[in-house]
Scaffold this motif. Structure first.
Motif, PDB file in Angstrom:
ATOM      1  N   GLY A 109       0.818  -1.202   0.000  1.00  0.00           N
ATOM      2  CA  GLY A 109       0.000   0.000   0.000  1.00  0.00           C
ATOM      3  C   GLY A 109       0.854   1.255   0.000  1.00  0.00           C
ATOM      4  N   THR A 110       0.191   2.390  -0.117  1.00  0.00           N
ATOM      5  CA  THR A 110       0.890   3.670  -0.069  1.00  0.00           C
ATOM      6  C   THR A 110       0.085   4.627   0.805  1.00  0.00           C
ATOM      7  N   GLN A 111       0.769   5.282   1.722  1.00  0.00           N
ATOM      8  CA  GLN A 111       0.108   6.144   2.699  1.00  0.00           C
ATOM      9  C   GLN A 111      -0.206   7.502   2.090  1.00  0.00           C
ATOM     10  N   VAL A 112      -1.445   7.919   2.240  1.00  0.00           N
ATOM     11  CA  VAL A 112      -1.868   9.265   1.855  1.00  0.00           C
ATOM     12  C   VAL A 112      -2.326   9.984   3.118  1.00  0.00           C
ATOM     13  N   THR A 113      -1.710  11.116   3.384  1.00  0.00           N
ATOM     14  CA  THR A 113      -2.071  11.920   4.544  1.00  0.00           C
ATOM     15  C   THR A 113      -2.436  13.322   4.075  1.00  0.00           C
ATOM     16  N   VAL A 114      -3.637  13.746   4.417  1.00  0.00           N
ATOM     17  CA  VAL A 114      -4.117  15.069   4.035  1.00  0.00           C
ATOM     18  C   VAL A 114      -4.292  15.885   5.306  1.00  0.00           C
ATOM     19  N   SER A 115      -3.439  16.875   5.460  1.00  0.00           N
ATOM     20  CA  SER A 115      -3.450  17.657   6.693  1.00  0.00           C
ATOM     21  C   SER A 115      -2.867  19.029   6.441  1.00  0.00           C
ATOM     22  N   SER A 116      -3.414  20.001   7.121  1.00  0.00           N
ATOM     23  CA  SER A 116      -2.872  21.356   7.030  1.00  0.00           C
ATOM     24  C   SER A 116      -1.857  21.590   8.156  1.00  0.00           C
TER      25      SER A 116
END
Length: 116
Positions: A109-116
Motif C-alpha cells: 500500500g501507499t500512505q496518503v495523509t491530508v493535513s494542514s
C-alpha cells in the motif's frame, strides 16, 4: 503469484492532488478489472474506485468527481488521480482485483495523509 506494488502517496494539504500508481505483475493484466481500496486506521478496507477490463469506471459517492481511475495495459499499471483531497481521505491506499471475492495477496500500500 501476483505482486502489487503501489506508489505515489505522501503528505499534502487539503485541496491538493496526488497521483497513485500500482504495478501489477500478472499475466493477461488487460483481462482483469482493477480497483483502488483505502483503509483508514480503525476502519475496514473499502473500495474507492474501480475500472473494468472494458474501461468502465465506478466510484462511490464520497469520491465521485474528485478521483479518477485509469489503466495502462501496456505497463500493467493502474492509476488513481486524486484531486481536491480532504482530511478524511487520509488512509493507506492499495490496489487489487475488482472482484472482491477473489482478491490477490495485498501489497504494501501507499500512505496518503491530508493535513494542514
Amino acid at each position: 503469484q501476483v505482486q502489487l506494488v503501489e506508489s505515489g502517496g505522501g503528505l499534502v494539504q487539503p485541496g491538493e492532488s496526488l497521483r497513485l500508481s500500482c504495478v501489477v505483475s500478472v499475466s493477461g493484466f488487460s483481462r482483469y478489472g482493477m480497483a483502488w481500496y483505502r483503509q483508514a486506521p480503525g476502519n475496514p478496507r473499502e473500495l474507492d474506485a474501480g475500472i473494468s477490463s472494458q474501461n468502465t469506471t465506478y466510484y462511490p459517492h464520497s469520491v465521485e468527481g474528485r478521483f479518477t481511475i485509469s489503466r495502462d495495459n501496456a505497463k500493467n499499471t493502474v492509476y488513481l488521480q486524486m484531486d481536491s483531497l480532504k482530511p478524511e481521505d487520509t488512509a493507506v491506499y492499495s490496489c487489487n482485483s475488482l472482484r472482491t471475492n477473489s482478491l490477490w495477496s495485498w501489497g504494501q500500500g501507499t500512505q496518503v495523509t491530508v493535513s494542514s
